[in-house]
Design an enzyme around this catalytic site. Structure first.
Site, mmCIF file in Angstrom:
data_model
loop_
_atom_site.group_PDB
_atom_site.id
_atom_site.type_symbol
_atom_site.label_atom_id
_atom_site.label_comp_id
_atom_site.label_asym_id
_atom_site.label_seq_id
_atom_site.Cartn_x
_atom_site.Cartn_y
_atom_site.Cartn_z
ATOM 1 N N GLU A 1 100.653 -71.618 -29.250
ATOM 2 C CA GLU A 1 100.608 -72.683 -30.253
ATOM 3 C C GLU A 1 99.165 -73.143 -30.418
ATOM 4 O OE1 GLU A 1 103.292 -75.910 -29.414
ATOM 5 O OE2 GLU A 1 102.637 -77.074 -31.154
ATOM 6 N N ASN B 1 105.384 -77.862 -32.309
ATOM 7 C CA ASN B 1 105.264 -79.079 -33.113
ATOM 8 C C ASN B 1 104.117 -78.971 -34.110
ATOM 9 O OD1 ASN B 1 107.333 -80.109 -31.550
ATOM 10 N ND2 ASN B 1 105.983 -81.242 -30.180
ATOM 11 N N ASN C 1 110.457 -75.604 -36.607
ATOM 12 C CA ASN C 1 110.447 -75.803 -35.156
ATOM 13 C C ASN C 1 111.116 -77.129 -34.795
ATOM 14 O OD1 ASN C 1 109.288 -75.337 -32.329
ATOM 15 N ND2 ASN C 1 108.450 -77.356 -32.829
ATOM 16 N N GLU C 2 112.033 -77.091 -33.852
ATOM 17 C CA GLU C 2 112.661 -78.301 -33.279
ATOM 18 C C GLU C 2 112.918 -79.366 -34.343
ATOM 19 O OE1 GLU C 2 110.454 -79.675 -29.813
ATOM 20 O OE2 GLU C 2 111.186 -77.989 -28.622
ATOM 21 N N TYR D 1 113.063 -77.150 -21.153
ATOM 22 C CA TYR D 1 112.015 -77.226 -20.126
ATOM 23 C C TYR D 1 112.598 -77.869 -18.872
ATOM 24 C CZ TYR D 1 108.713 -76.032 -23.826
ATOM 25 O OH TYR D 1 108.040 -75.384 -24.830
ATOM 26 N N GLU E 1 111.563 -71.178 -26.580
ATOM 27 C CA GLU E 1 110.670 -71.998 -25.748
ATOM 28 C C GLU E 1 111.413 -72.314 -24.459
ATOM 29 O OE1 GLU E 1 108.566 -75.463 -27.199
ATOM 30 O OE2 GLU E 1 108.482 -74.609 -29.221
ATOM 31 N N GLN F 1 104.104 -71.699 -22.531
ATOM 32 C CA GLN F 1 103.438 -70.828 -23.476
ATOM 33 C C GLN F 1 102.733 -69.731 -22.688
ATOM 34 O OE1 GLN F 1 101.281 -73.144 -26.398
ATOM 35 N NE2 GLN F 1 102.952 -74.587 -26.672
HETATM 36 O O1 AHR Z 1 105.518 -76.060 -26.016
HETATM 37 C C1 AHR Z 1 105.108 -77.377 -26.163
HETATM 38 C C2 AHR Z 1 105.947 -78.150 -27.192
HETATM 39 O O2 AHR Z 1 107.248 -78.286 -26.713
HETATM 40 C C3 AHR Z 1 106.125 -77.486 -28.531
HETATM 41 O O3 AHR Z 1 105.092 -77.787 -29.406
HETATM 42 C C4 AHR Z 1 107.408 -78.070 -29.023
HETATM 43 O O4 AHR Z 1 108.102 -77.179 -29.855
HETATM 44 C C5 AHR Z 1 108.163 -78.431 -27.772
HETATM 45 O O5 AHR Z 1 108.637 -79.724 -27.809
#
Ligand code: AHR
Length: 504
Positions: free
Chosen positions: A26, A71, A171-172, A243, A291, A352
Site C-alpha cells: 500500500e 485505505n 477496499n473495506e 488482523y 489482508e 503487507q
Molecule cells: O493494512 C493496513 C490497513 O488495514 C489497510 O490500509 C486497510 O485496508 C486495513 O484496515
C-alpha cells in the site's frame, strides 16, 4: 503428549490456488518509499528500486501483490502516478494523514512486479470515485491501443497492455474509517454497476467485491449477504480481512485465535452458499482473504503519531510491527487454516510485504532483513503448492473462555504430485510439552525426508533486528524419521515445524 495424524492420498480438500500466498503493498508509511523504492540507496537499480529488497521478495516467491491500497486507495487518483515524474502532483493522503509524492505509480510498480516475478492485483477507488474512473483505469492498463487512455499509456513508455486480470472493487467499504464509507446497500449497488461496466470491457476479468473488515464488525455477516445479493453473478471473490493481536500477552489465548479465523471463513462460506441458492445461480464465488497478519506491536506508537496529526509528512514510519517468535507460531496457524480451507479460500494476501506490518524490514539507506514471520510464510509459499489433504488429527487440546477448545497441534498437509513430495506444516501450541507425532501416510509410498526444519526459541518476545537479523530463523531439526506406516517426529513445545517428504 502423543498426537496422531493420518492423511490419505485420495482424501483431498482441494487444489490450492497458488495465489493463496500473495501479499500486499500500500502507498502508506514506508512500504513504497524507503521500502521498495529508494533511488539514493546503494542497492537501487536504474528505476530507483532497492535490489536488496527485491532479492528477499524473490525468496518468498510471492505469486501476486495487491496494490495500491488499502485505505489509501479510497481517495487515490491513479492518474497522479503516471507521466513525467517531475510533473506529478503531491497529494494529501487522508487515510494516513501523510503526503504522497506519486513518484511511484502503476508503471514503476508493474516494472518492480516483473523484476520480482509476481502478478499485480489492482484495487480501484470506490470511496471518492466510481464507475468512470474505474473504466478509464482499466482501459489504461489493459487496452492494447487506439483509444485515448491506452495511447496515453504507450506515450508514457509502456507499449503492451499489462492485462491485469484480478481487480478489487474498492477496499473495506464496510469500515466507518474508510473515505467514502458506504452502507451495504449503497456499496452493493455501486460494486455491481462497476463490475458490469468492467465486464463490458472484458468479461473474463476476475473481480473481488468487499466483504467485512473483520468478523468483529457490527455489520458482519449481514454485510456479506446484502453485498452478494447485489453482486453475486457479477463477481468471482468476496474479500475478507483480519488482523490478530496479543495485547494481553496471553500466549495460549493468542494461539487459539486461528479458530476465530476458521469460524469466520466457515460463516462466509455459508453466506456464499445461501446467496447462491437464493439466486438459483450456477456459478461459484470464493473468498479472497486479501489482508491478514498480526498487527498490534506498533499500535500505541502509531496512535500517538496519528492522534497528533501534526503536519503531512512524506513516508513516516507507520505500522512498523517488530514481530517476535510467538508471531511465527500465529502466522503458521493462520497459514494452516487457509490451506485447510483451500476449497473456499483461493486468494490470500499477507498484509503487507515491506516495512508496514511486514515480513521484510528496511532501514533508509541501510539494511534489509527478514522479520520472524518471514519464515512460516516462506515455507508455505515455497512448498504449500499442490493439493491440500484432509487431516485426521487425534490430539489433546485446551480450552479458552472466548474461543473454546483447540488442539495443541495445528497442522496442514500439501501433496505436490508434480515434484512427488508431500509437505507438513506443524505448530505445537503446548507451552511445556513436546508433541510426539505419529503420522500415517495412507496411499503414499514415502522415500526420504527432504527437509526437516524447526523454528523454536526460549523467548517468545525475541525479534529480528538490523543488528541481530538471525535471532529467530529455521534450523535443521533432523529427528523426523520414516518407518512403519509413516513418519514420526518430536515437535518441541511452542515450535513451528516443516517436514517435506520425497515420494516414490
Ligand atoms: O493494512 C493496513 C490497513 O488495514 C489497510 O490500509 C486497510 O485496508 C486495513 O484496515
Amino acid at each position: 503428549m502423543r498426537a496422531g495424524i493420518t492423511v490419505h492420498k485420495d482424501y483431498t480438500i482441494s487444489e490450492i490456488d497458488p495465489r493463496l500466498y500473495g501479499s500486499f503493498i500500500e502507498h502508506m508509511g514506508r512500504a513504497v518509499y524507503t521500502g521498495i523504492y529508494e533511488p539514493d540507496h546503494p542497492t537501487a537499480d536504474e528505476n530507483g528500486m532497492r535490489d536488496d529488497v527485491k532479492a528477499l521478495v524473490r525468496e518468498l516467491d510471492v505469486p501476486v501483490v495487491r496494490y495500491p491500497g488499502g485505505n489509501f486507495v479510497s481517495a487515490y487518483n491513479w492518474e497522479d502516478g503516471i507521466g513525467p515524474k517531475e510533473e506529478r502532483p503531491v497529494r494529501l493522503d487522508l487515510a494516513w494523514h501523510t503526503s504522497e509524492s506519486n513518484q511511484v505509480g502503476i508503471h514503476e510498480f508493474s516494472k518492480w512486479c516483473d523484476d520480482v516475478g509476481t502478478e499485480m492485483m489492482l484495487a480501484i477507488n470506490l470511496g471518492t470515485r466510481g464507475i468512470n474512473e474505474a473504466r478509464n483505469f482499466l482501459e489504461y492498463v489493459n487496452h492494447p491501443g487506439g483509444s485515448a487512455w491506452s495511447d496515453l499509456r504507450r506515450e508514457n513508455g509502456r507499449e503492451e497492455p499489462w492485462n491485469v486480470k484480478l481487480w478489487c472493487l474498492g477496499n473495506e467499504m464496510d469500515g466507518p474509517w474508510q473515505t467514502g464509507h458506504k452502507t451495504a446497500e449503497e456499496y452493493g449497488r455501486l460494486a455491481y454497476e462497476t463490475a458490469k461496466a468492467m465486464r463490458q470491457f472484458d468479461k473474463d476479468l476476475e473481480l473481488v467485491v468487499c466483504g467485512s473488515s473483520s468478523s468483529f464488525m457490527q455489520t458482519y455477516p449481514e454485510w456479506e449477504a446484502t453485498v452478494l445479493d447485489h453482486t453475486y453473478d457479477a463477481v468471482d471473490y468476496i474479500s475478507l480481512h483480519m488482523y490478530f493481536e496479543n495485547h494481553e500477552k496471553d500466549t495460549a489465548g493468542y494461539l487459539a485465535k486461528s479458530k476465530v479465523l476458521a469460524n469466520y471463513i466457515d460463516t462466509v462460506a455459508g453466506v456464499i452458499a445461501y446467496v447462491k441458492s437464493k439466486k438459483r445461480s450456477k456459478k461459484d464465488v470464493y473468498i479472497s482473504f486479501d489482508e491478514w497478519n498480526v498487527w498490534y506491536h506498533s499500535k500505541k506508537r502509531d496512535e500517538a503519531t496519528l492522534a497528533g496529526k501534526e503536519g503531512w509528512p512524506f513516508a513516516p514510519p507507520l505500522l512498523e510491527d517488530d514481530y517476535n517468535f510467538e508471531d511465527v507460531l500465529q502466522v503458521g496457524c493462520i497459514l494452516n487454516t487457509f490451506i485447510n480451507r483451500a476449497d473456499v479460500v483461493k486468494i490470500g494476501c499477507l498484509a503487507q510485504l515491506v516495512n508496514v506490518i511486514a515480513p521484510i524490514m528496511t532501514e533508509p539507506g541501510g539494511a534489509a532483513w527478514r522479520q520472524t514471520i518471514f519464515y512460516p510464510y516462506y515455507f508455505a509459499s515455497r512448498y504449500g503448492r499442490g493439493t491440500a489433504l484432509k487431516l485426521a488429527l487425534d490430539c489433546p487440546g485446551y480450552t479458552t473462555e472466548d474461543i473454546g477448545e483447540v488442539p495443541y497441534v495445528d497442522a496442514s498437509a500439501v501433496h505436490n504430485a508434480e515434484d512427488g513430495t508431500i509437505s507438513f506444516f506443524l505448530v505445537n501450541r503446548h507451552q511445556s510439552e513436546a508433541a510426539e507425532i505419529d503420522l500415517a501416510l495412507e496411499g503414499f509410498d514415502a522415500d526420504t525426508i527432504l527437509d526437516d526444519k524447526v523454528i523454536a526459541h526460549s523467548d517468545v518476545d525475541i525479534t529480528n533486528t538490523a543488528s541481530a537479523p538471525d535471532a529467530v530463523k529455521p534450523e535443521d531439526a533432523a529427528d523426523a524419521a520414516l518407518g512403519g506406516k509413516g513418519l514420526t517426529a518430536s515437535i518441541a513445545p511452542l515450535s513451528y515445524r516443516f517436514v517435506r517428504i520425497k515420494l516414490n
